[in-house]
Motif scaffolding. Sequence first.
Motif, PDB file in Angstrom:
ATOM      1  N   PRO A  25       1.041  -1.159   0.204  1.00  0.00           N
ATOM      2  CA  PRO A  25       0.064   0.076  -0.121  1.00  0.00           C
ATOM      3  C   PRO A  25       0.982   1.358  -0.162  1.00  0.00           C
ATOM      4  CG  PRO A  25      -0.503  -1.293   2.027  1.00  0.00           C
ATOM      5  CD  PRO A  25       0.706  -1.966   1.247  1.00  0.00           C
ATOM      6  N   GLU A  26       0.311   2.403  -0.684  1.00  0.00           N
ATOM      7  CA  GLU A  26       1.109   3.500  -0.834  1.00  0.00           C
ATOM      8  C   GLU A  26       1.347   4.248   0.745  1.00  0.00           C
ATOM      9  OE1 GLU A  26       0.417   8.241  -2.063  1.00  0.00           O
ATOM     10  OE2 GLU A  26      -0.885   6.472  -3.115  1.00  0.00           O
ATOM     11  N   ALA A  27       0.847   3.752   1.749  1.00  0.00           N
ATOM     12  CA  ALA A  27       1.214   4.272   3.017  1.00  0.00           C
ATOM     13  C   ALA A  27       2.543   3.463   3.494  1.00  0.00           C
ATOM     14  CB  ALA A  27      -0.166   3.969   4.011  1.00  0.00           C
ATOM     15  N   GLN A  28       2.709   2.232   3.225  1.00  0.00           N
ATOM     16  CA  GLN A  28       3.932   1.634   3.735  1.00  0.00           C
ATOM     17  C   GLN A  28       4.812   2.145   2.573  1.00  0.00           C
ATOM     18  OE1 GLN A  28       2.621  -2.696   3.565  1.00  0.00           O
ATOM     19  NE2 GLN A  28       4.061  -2.682   5.228  1.00  0.00           N
ATOM     20  N   ILE A  29       4.822   2.245   1.605  1.00  0.00           N
ATOM     21  CA  ILE A  29       5.981   2.898   0.499  1.00  0.00           C
ATOM     22  C   ILE A  29       6.298   4.188   0.990  1.00  0.00           C
ATOM     23  CG2 ILE A  29       6.409   3.442  -1.825  1.00  0.00           C
ATOM     24  CD1 ILE A  29       4.282   1.460  -2.641  1.00  0.00           C
ATOM     25  N   CYS A  30       5.463   5.051   1.388  1.00  0.00           N
ATOM     26  CA  CYS A  30       5.820   6.507   1.833  1.00  0.00           C
ATOM     27  C   CYS A  30       6.275   6.574   3.341  1.00  0.00           C
ATOM     28  CB  CYS A  30       4.924   7.372   1.123  1.00  0.00           C
ATOM     29  SG  CYS A  30       4.713   7.244  -0.708  1.00  0.00           S
ATOM     30  N   LEU A  42       8.534   2.831  -8.193  1.00  0.00           N
ATOM     31  CA  LEU A  42       7.975   1.641  -8.478  1.00  0.00           C
ATOM     32  C   LEU A  42       6.876   1.964  -9.856  1.00  0.00           C
ATOM     33  CD1 LEU A  42       7.022   0.553  -5.137  1.00  0.00           C
ATOM     34  CD2 LEU A  42       8.280  -0.732  -6.716  1.00  0.00           C
ATOM     35  N   GLU A  43       6.295   3.277  -9.977  1.00  0.00           N
ATOM     36  CA  GLU A  43       5.440   3.334 -11.038  1.00  0.00           C
ATOM     37  C   GLU A  43       6.058   3.353 -12.447  1.00  0.00           C
ATOM     38  OE1 GLU A  43       3.861   7.392 -10.131  1.00  0.00           O
ATOM     39  OE2 GLU A  43       2.522   6.686  -8.571  1.00  0.00           O
ATOM     40  N   LEU A  44       7.106   3.888 -12.322  1.00  0.00           N
ATOM     41  CA  LEU A  44       8.312   3.843 -13.646  1.00  0.00           C
ATOM     42  C   LEU A  44       8.509   2.376 -13.984  1.00  0.00           C
ATOM     43  CD1 LEU A  44       9.856   5.097 -15.769  1.00  0.00           C
ATOM     44  CD2 LEU A  44      11.897   4.916 -14.065  1.00  0.00           C
ATOM     45  N   SER A  50       4.755  -2.951 -17.824  1.00  0.00           N
ATOM     46  CA  SER A  50       3.481  -3.334 -18.580  1.00  0.00           C
ATOM     47  C   SER A  50       3.560  -3.147 -20.081  1.00  0.00           C
ATOM     48  CB  SER A  50       2.379  -2.401 -18.184  1.00  0.00           C
ATOM     49  OG  SER A  50       2.404  -2.587 -16.726  1.00  0.00           O
ATOM     50  N   TYR A  51       4.539  -2.020 -20.481  1.00  0.00           N
ATOM     51  CA  TYR A  51       4.567  -2.019 -21.937  1.00  0.00           C
ATOM     52  C   TYR A  51       5.220  -2.998 -22.628  1.00  0.00           C
ATOM     53  CZ  TYR A  51       7.110   0.097 -26.033  1.00  0.00           C
ATOM     54  OH  TYR A  51       7.394   0.461 -27.399  1.00  0.00           O
TER      55      TYR A  51
END
Length: 88
Positions: A25-30, A42-44, A50-51
Amino acid sequence: MKPVRHTAMSALIAQVREEFPFTLPEAQICAGKCVGCPKKLLELADTELSYWEVRLENNEQPLLGEITRLGKLCKNIRRGLVRNELVK
């Protein structure tokens, strides 16, 4: 015998998907240290993977340079995730 480029790219994608914490979850990542925004890293990675997954589903053959580039990108992203203590 060297693996087929399609197989090599698929194996690289599977390895990265398994190792990187995409499901956190984003809360854990940040939550902890923030050295080079791990959320954006992670988004990159997810975008690039995915591409390539779509391209492989369309039976496109990656070039060796493209496999190398993705591997290098993921290696650098992994380094950032280690700095943020999200990957060991």
